[in-house]
Scaffold this motif. Structure first.
Motif, mmCIF file in Angstrom:
data_model
loop_
_atom_site.group_PDB
_atom_site.id
_atom_site.type_symbol
_atom_site.label_atom_id
_atom_site.label_comp_id
_atom_site.label_asym_id
_atom_site.label_seq_id
_atom_site.Cartn_x
_atom_site.Cartn_y
_atom_site.Cartn_z
ATOM 1 N N SER A 19 21.556 1.789 -2.338
ATOM 2 C CA SER A 19 20.613 1.695 -3.446
ATOM 3 C C SER A 19 19.440 2.633 -3.171
ATOM 4 N N LEU A 20 18.657 2.896 -4.215
ATOM 5 C CA LEU A 20 17.496 3.765 -4.045
ATOM 6 C C LEU A 20 16.528 3.180 -3.024
ATOM 7 N N GLN A 21 16.342 1.870 -3.059
ATOM 8 C CA GLN A 21 15.432 1.222 -2.119
ATOM 9 C C GLN A 21 15.936 1.345 -0.680
ATOM 10 N N GLU A 22 17.233 1.200 -0.500
ATOM 11 C CA GLU A 22 17.803 1.322 0.849
ATOM 12 C C GLU A 22 17.641 2.744 1.374
ATOM 13 N N LYS A 71 4.055 5.673 -5.514
ATOM 14 C CA LYS A 71 3.462 4.841 -4.478
ATOM 15 C C LYS A 71 3.683 5.487 -3.113
ATOM 16 N N LYS A 128 15.317 4.894 0.517
ATOM 17 C CA LYS A 128 13.908 5.104 0.835
ATOM 18 C C LYS A 128 13.541 4.502 2.183
ATOM 19 N N LEU A 129 14.067 3.319 2.474
ATOM 20 C CA LEU A 129 13.774 2.668 3.745
ATOM 21 C C LEU A 129 14.262 3.515 4.923
ATOM 22 N N ASN A 145 6.808 -0.693 5.695
ATOM 23 C CA ASN A 145 7.083 -0.100 4.388
ATOM 24 C C ASN A 145 7.500 -1.127 3.340
ATOM 25 N N GLN A 146 6.925 -2.331 3.460
ATOM 26 C CA GLN A 146 7.168 -3.359 2.453
ATOM 27 C C GLN A 146 6.125 -3.316 1.346
ATOM 28 N N ARG A 147 4.979 -2.670 1.631
ATOM 29 C CA ARG A 147 3.942 -2.482 0.628
ATOM 30 C C ARG A 147 3.367 -1.079 0.770
ATOM 31 N N GLN A 196 12.016 6.730 5.208
ATOM 32 C CA GLN A 196 10.638 6.468 5.621
ATOM 33 C C GLN A 196 10.549 5.944 7.052
#
Length: 469
Positions: A93-96, A5, A98-99, A43-45, A102
């Motif tokens: 975390s992976l999401q953190e 994505k 990435k944030l 970057n929420q979607r 990005q």
């Protein structure tokens, strides 16, 4: 392999601000809701294909600039930084992660730079324990700073590459023997005469600015002599463009700027002898057969590998590859990767990587199908090269050259033709370095990973004297 994505909120926000548009105006022109645009910018979607095409059509967004290569390189550096025991109380975390990458890539780079300085100073303090008062603090080596510069510009310098391609067209360089054309150009345009001096037994080249004479060692391979004439052309013809790049880079020390100047001269020389579009088309037509490309452009195996690693021109990119040069001690003296595979900044490379085997098999290209702990799979190629004049009393150095690509691009390489890419069991497990690899069952492990604890059982002897927990 499914495409990931695409989260490009920061770039969308920059594009909107460049056009002085409110979120409402921007969303209306893209044909999406205000809430969807807000989620994209934060970057929420991910951005959809429809919105991506609308951004390209209405706002001139260059889709090729959205390659994830830069994020992959930065992510690798941040993960290695956070693997240090210094950060043992923090594991994002992976999401953190990435944030952060990005939305605040500048902060991520600052974190990596700070950690590098910390590591350097820690090593210097360890030296001072033994040699108190004798060792001065330094800000890392110039080579480290220059290597990072090329790493973060994706090993591609657009203005310099375009200038070299333009001069190649002017001179008529189309590959093959470029020595006479370059020598004639240097003498006609700059009054520089090229001579071959048989007394130069150990030196490669020498330029006398007062006499305007470039002396070359006649015992060197033809491709090396040609490259050195191209380097002199860079010094004479591209000095203004190179100085502009150095000014913008703002290196911390004069030494780093001088080292980078050498790298920029070499970059220009490679781009001159292997003009971008001509070389790219030949690479595709010859299916990246490095030996044939070397013969086609009158270049060495290493020069071709290096040029392949620079094919990152927006709108006309080549296959994303990794390229490294390793000495016998395992030091990586050149490195670049446009793939997810990123080389370790500290510690040695994985011993399971086929690059180390190249020293055992001279004059052969060793192939390996490899898989890293994150599940990414690669075609890896390695060979040994020897550099030097070749006389009885001169030193010659051997290096392993490693080049490869993610397996989804392997079909573009002739070296993959008889390999079973669909067989998962054919892929050997490799890592980046022992410090960051968390494989628990590797018999080749040299040291424990930074993020794992060890357990020692004195009643059991395995390949390693400890167990990872």
């Amino acid at each position: 392999m499914a495409a990931g994505k695409l989260f490009i909120g920061r770039r969308v926000r920059e594009l909107r601000l460049e056009h002085s548009a409110t979120q409402s105006q921007f969303a209306e022109r893209l044909g999406i809701s205000l809430s969807y645009l807000n989620q994209i910018e934060n970057n929420q979607r991910p951005v959809s294909a429809t919105v991506l095409l609308a951004l390209a059509d209405k706002y001139g967004l260059d889709i090729t600039e959205l390659s994830t290569g830069e994020i992959d390189r930065l992510a690798s550096a941040v993960r290695e930084t956070l693997a240090d025991p210094l950060f043992e109380s923090y594991s994002p975390s992976l999401q953190e992660l990435k944030l952060i990458l990005q939305n605040a890539p500048g902060f991520a780079r600052a974190l990596v730079s700070s950690h590098q300085a910390y590591r350097r100073h820690s090593e210097q303090l360890a030296i001072l324990d033994d040699r108190l008062g004798r060792t001065a603090f330094v800000e890392g080596t110039p080579y480290d700073e220059v290597r990072d510069f090329f790493h973060y510009v994706d090993n591609y310098l657009h203005d310099l590459d375009i200038a070299a391609e333009g001069l190649a067209a002017e001179i008529g360089l189309q590959g093959g023997d470029a020595q006479p054309l370059l020598a004639e150009f240097l003498e006609r345009r700059f009054g520089v005469r090229v001579v071959y001096d048989a007394s130069m037994v150990s030196h490669i080249r020498h330029f006398d600015p007062s006499q305007r004479i470039l002396s070359l060692n006649p015992y060197l391979p033809a491709e090396t002599r040609t490259f050195q004439i191209a380097v002199q052309t860079a010094q004479s013809h591209a000095s203004d463009a190179i100085e502009a790049i150095l000014d913008k880079a703002a290196f911390r020390t004069r030494e780093a700027a001088e080292v980078c100047r050498i790298g920029l001269h070499n970059y220009y020389a490679g781009a001159l002898l292997m003009p971008y579009q001509i070389f790219l088309e030949a690479a595709r037509r010859l299916r990246h057969d490095i030996g044939l490309l070397a013969a086609r452009f009158g270049s060495s195996f290493e020069q071709v590998c290096h040029r392949l690693s620079t094919l990152q021109r927006p709108g006309s990119k080549g296959v994303p590859i990794f390229f490294a040069r390793i000495d016998r001690a395992g030091n990586i003296t050149k490195r670049h990767s446009a793939t997810k595979l990123q080389f370790a900044r500290f510690g040695a490379a994985c011993p399971l990587w086929n690059a180390h085997q190249a020293f055992e098999a001279p004059d052969r290209i060793i192939r390996q199908l490899a898989e890293t702990p994150d599940g990414a799979r690669y075609l890896c190629l390695a060979t040994r090269v020897t550099k030097g004049v070749g006389g009885f009393r001169t030193q010659r150095s051997s290096y392993a050259l490693a080049i490869g690509c993610e397996i989804s691009y392997a079909g573009a390489f002739v070296y993959a033709d008889d390999l079973n890419l669909a067989d998962r069991t054919a892929f050997e497990p490799i890592g980046i370095s022992c410090l960051t690899c968390e494989r628990t069952n590797c018999a080749s492990r040299a040291i424990p990973p930074l993020r794992k604890q060890i357990s020692v059982d004195h009643n059991v002897k395995d390949a390693t004297p400890y167990r990872l927990i």
